[in-house]
Design a protein around this motif. Structure first.
Motif, mmCIF file in Angstrom:
data_model
loop_
_atom_site.group_PDB
_atom_site.id
_atom_site.type_symbol
_atom_site.label_atom_id
_atom_site.label_comp_id
_atom_site.label_asym_id
_atom_site.label_seq_id
_atom_site.Cartn_x
_atom_site.Cartn_y
_atom_site.Cartn_z
ATOM 1 N N ALA A 14 63.363 -7.320 4.513
ATOM 2 C CA ALA A 14 63.454 -8.765 4.662
ATOM 3 C C ALA A 14 62.246 -9.491 4.114
ATOM 4 C CB ALA A 14 63.620 -9.122 6.152
ATOM 5 N N ASP A 15 61.297 -8.767 3.596
ATOM 6 C CA ASP A 15 60.063 -9.365 3.105
ATOM 7 C C ASP A 15 60.344 -10.294 1.938
ATOM 8 O OD1 ASP A 15 57.554 -10.005 2.349
ATOM 9 O OD2 ASP A 15 56.772 -7.971 2.346
ATOM 10 N N PRO A 16 60.125 -11.604 2.099
ATOM 11 C CA PRO A 16 60.416 -12.532 1.012
ATOM 12 C C PRO A 16 59.493 -12.356 -0.188
ATOM 13 C CG PRO A 16 59.273 -13.663 2.794
ATOM 14 C CD PRO A 16 59.593 -12.288 3.290
ATOM 15 N N ARG A 17 58.379 -11.689 0.010
ATOM 16 C CA ARG A 17 57.456 -11.510 -1.103
ATOM 17 C C ARG A 17 57.890 -10.365 -1.999
ATOM 18 N NH1 ARG A 17 51.400 -12.459 1.446
ATOM 19 N NH2 ARG A 17 51.815 -14.506 2.339
ATOM 20 N N GLY A 18 58.698 -9.417 -1.449
ATOM 21 C CA GLY A 18 59.299 -8.306 -2.201
ATOM 22 C C GLY A 18 58.728 -8.091 -3.583
ATOM 23 N N GLY A 19 59.613 -7.992 -4.545
ATOM 24 C CA GLY A 19 59.260 -7.967 -5.948
ATOM 25 C C GLY A 19 58.167 -6.994 -6.327
ATOM 26 N N ALA A 20 57.277 -7.500 -7.199
ATOM 27 C CA ALA A 20 56.269 -6.636 -7.809
ATOM 28 C C ALA A 20 55.325 -6.026 -6.785
ATOM 29 C CB ALA A 20 55.482 -7.437 -8.841
ATOM 30 N N VAL A 21 54.925 -6.812 -5.768
ATOM 31 C CA VAL A 21 53.954 -6.302 -4.799
ATOM 32 C C VAL A 21 54.550 -5.165 -3.991
ATOM 33 C CG1 VAL A 21 52.587 -6.889 -2.768
ATOM 34 C CG2 VAL A 21 52.751 -8.503 -4.667
ATOM 35 N N ARG A 22 55.755 -5.369 -3.460
ATOM 36 C CA ARG A 22 56.351 -4.385 -2.567
ATOM 37 C C ARG A 22 56.876 -3.179 -3.318
ATOM 38 N NH1 ARG A 22 61.337 -3.869 0.363
ATOM 39 N NH2 ARG A 22 62.201 -5.696 -0.664
ATOM 40 N N TRP A 23 57.606 -3.424 -4.395
ATOM 41 C CA TRP A 23 58.217 -2.319 -5.125
ATOM 42 C C TRP A 23 57.277 -1.712 -6.159
ATOM 43 C CZ3 TRP A 23 62.232 -0.545 -2.752
ATOM 44 C CH2 TRP A 23 63.006 -1.410 -1.986
ATOM 45 N N GLY A 24 56.232 -2.461 -6.521
ATOM 46 C CA GLY A 24 55.294 -1.936 -7.506
ATOM 47 C C GLY A 24 54.247 -1.011 -6.909
ATOM 48 N N ALA A 25 54.050 -1.074 -5.592
ATOM 49 C CA ALA A 25 53.024 -0.253 -4.949
ATOM 50 C C ALA A 25 53.206 1.238 -5.218
ATOM 51 C CB ALA A 25 52.995 -0.536 -3.441
ATOM 52 N N PRO A 26 54.407 1.815 -5.027
ATOM 53 C CA PRO A 26 54.543 3.246 -5.302
ATOM 54 C C PRO A 26 54.336 3.593 -6.770
ATOM 55 C CG PRO A 26 56.683 2.274 -4.853
ATOM 56 C CD PRO A 26 55.660 1.254 -4.492
ATOM 57 N N LEU A 27 54.671 2.675 -7.663
ATOM 58 C CA LEU A 27 54.462 2.936 -9.087
ATOM 59 C C LEU A 27 52.970 2.978 -9.419
ATOM 60 C CD1 LEU A 27 57.266 0.698 -10.646
ATOM 61 C CD2 LEU A 27 57.341 3.123 -10.019
ATOM 62 N N VAL A 28 52.204 2.094 -8.782
ATOM 63 C CA VAL A 28 50.751 2.107 -8.984
ATOM 64 C C VAL A 28 50.152 3.395 -8.424
ATOM 65 C CG1 VAL A 28 48.582 0.975 -8.358
ATOM 66 C CG2 VAL A 28 50.570 -0.402 -8.999
ATOM 67 N N LEU A 29 50.622 3.802 -7.238
ATOM 68 C CA LEU A 29 50.132 5.041 -6.640
ATOM 69 C C LEU A 29 50.523 6.249 -7.491
ATOM 70 C CD1 LEU A 29 50.906 4.362 -2.865
ATOM 71 C CD2 LEU A 29 48.658 4.370 -3.978
ATOM 72 N N ALA A 101 47.582 28.853 -8.425
ATOM 73 C CA ALA A 101 46.616 27.777 -8.204
ATOM 74 C C ALA A 101 47.362 26.533 -7.724
ATOM 75 C CB ALA A 101 45.853 27.461 -9.487
ATOM 76 N N VAL A 102 46.615 25.627 -7.115
ATOM 77 C CA VAL A 102 47.181 24.356 -6.677
ATOM 78 C C VAL A 102 46.232 23.235 -7.095
ATOM 79 C CG1 VAL A 102 48.390 25.357 -4.700
ATOM 80 C CG2 VAL A 102 46.072 24.503 -4.407
ATOM 81 N N ALA A 103 46.764 22.023 -7.147
ATOM 82 C CA ALA A 103 45.957 20.878 -7.558
ATOM 83 C C ALA A 103 45.691 19.969 -6.362
ATOM 84 C CB ALA A 103 46.678 20.084 -8.660
ATOM 85 N N TRP A 104 44.473 19.469 -6.297
ATOM 86 C CA TRP A 104 44.121 18.517 -5.239
ATOM 87 C C TRP A 104 44.989 17.271 -5.341
ATOM 88 C CZ3 TRP A 104 42.360 13.513 -4.847
ATOM 89 C CH2 TRP A 104 41.827 13.137 -3.614
ATOM 90 N N ALA A 105 45.362 16.896 -6.557
ATOM 91 C CA ALA A 105 46.193 15.705 -6.754
ATOM 92 C C ALA A 105 47.569 15.872 -6.116
ATOM 93 C CB ALA A 105 46.331 15.395 -8.240
ATOM 94 N N TRP A 106 48.043 17.098 -5.975
ATOM 95 C CA TRP A 106 49.324 17.301 -5.292
ATOM 96 C C TRP A 106 49.211 16.883 -3.833
ATOM 97 C CZ3 TRP A 106 50.347 23.033 -7.160
ATOM 98 C CH2 TRP A 106 50.533 23.025 -8.541
ATOM 99 N N TRP A 107 48.073 17.171 -3.233
ATOM 100 C CA TRP A 107 47.847 16.761 -1.848
ATOM 101 C C TRP A 107 47.731 15.244 -1.765
ATOM 102 C CZ3 TRP A 107 43.711 14.785 1.257
ATOM 103 C CH2 TRP A 107 43.893 14.947 2.633
ATOM 104 N N ALA A 108 47.101 14.633 -2.757
ATOM 105 C CA ALA A 108 47.016 13.172 -2.795
ATOM 106 C C ALA A 108 48.410 12.556 -2.890
ATOM 107 C CB ALA A 108 46.153 12.732 -3.981
ATOM 108 N N ALA A 109 49.315 13.214 -3.620
ATOM 109 C CA ALA A 109 50.689 12.717 -3.716
ATOM 110 C C ALA A 109 51.380 12.766 -2.360
ATOM 111 C CB ALA A 109 51.468 13.546 -4.741
ATOM 112 N N VAL A 110 51.145 13.837 -1.599
ATOM 113 C CA VAL A 110 51.713 13.936 -0.251
ATOM 114 C C VAL A 110 51.190 12.793 0.620
ATOM 115 C CG1 VAL A 110 51.811 15.344 1.844
ATOM 116 C CG2 VAL A 110 52.053 16.422 -0.397
ATOM 117 N N LEU A 111 49.899 12.494 0.510
ATOM 118 C CA LEU A 111 49.318 11.385 1.273
ATOM 119 C C LEU A 111 49.964 10.051 0.898
ATOM 120 C CD1 LEU A 111 45.443 11.836 1.584
ATOM 121 C CD2 LEU A 111 47.222 12.232 3.286
#
Length: 226
Positions: A14-29, A101-111
């Motif tokens: 229901a967030d009226p601000r939606g759009g780039a801020v709400r849906w763009g956050a996972p893309l930035v991460l 081997a494993v990557a630290w970035a994989w753990w960052a993705a889980v976070l």
């Protein structure tokens, strides 16, 4: 498209601000996780050196590419298909035995996926991702296994005191990693509460503006003399 793991009354929908801020956050991460992976050196990993057979090197690189892609894709999908994202976030760890081997970035993705899950109020998935993040952190901090860290390369936490399972160094790192999980959960929960409070305020303001204004009471006419 709304996240199917969210309730219809979830403030995220229901967030009226939606759009780039709400849906763009996972893309930035997801982009941040991708940059961490690009900055991660993989030298010293069995199968990725020149001494291995060419077909084996190609196979290892394919597995590594799939694992890295899964980590980035999990974060990118977290706001659109959270359940799928949680499953995809485990793929790199399932493939890690093939790489050795494993990557630290994989753990960052889980976070990152955990933070989105808490922000969207998906309790079961939040618990699942928190359990995964904590388990991986505990294994890393207590087993001496190697993680590929951005820029640095392979790093492990060997015990400086062989007669102790958890020495001071390992305890400090364990506290740091578990604290990072707690900080992500706390930050996401605070942001969710603030967003919910803002939405309630907006709804109350709109409700007050839409309420009909009662007609003013007519004053009785004053009869004149005679």
């Amino acid at each position: 498209m709304a996240n199917p793991d969210q309730k219809p009354t979830d403030p995220a929908d229901a967030d009226p601000r939606g759009g780039a801020v709400r849906w763009g956050a996972p893309l930035v991460l997801a982009a941040a996780v991708g940059m961490l992976l690009v900055a991660t050196p993989w030298w010293g990993v069995d199968g990725l050196d020149e001494t291995s057979s060419p077909w084996f090197v190609d196979l290892e690189r394919l597995v590594l590419g799939l694992a890295n892609f899964a980590a980035v894709a999990a974060v990118a999908l977290s706001r659109y298909r959270l359940g799928v994202a949680c499953v995809v976030a485990t793929v790199p760890w399932v493939l890690s035995p093939l790489l050795g081997a494993v990557a630290w970035a994989w753990w960052a993705a889980v976070l990152a996926v955990l933070g989105i899950a808490v922000l969207d109020g998906a309790r079961r998935l939040s618990l699942a991702m928190a359990a995964l993040a904590v388990t991986l952190a505990v294994v890393y901090c207590t087993s001496g296994m190697y993680w590929q860290v951005p820029i640095v390369g392979a790093v492990n936490l060997y015990s400086r005191e062989p007669d102790r399972w958890l020495d001071e160094t390992r305890l400090i790192y364990l506290a740091f990693y578990l604290g990072a999980v707690g900080a992500v959960v706390l930050l996401a929960a605070v942001l969710r509460r603030r967003r919910a409070a803002r939405l309630r305020s907006i709804a109350a303001t709109r409700g007050a503006a839409a309420a009909p204004i009662p007609p003013a009471a007519e004053s009785p006419e004053v009869a004149g003399p005679g």
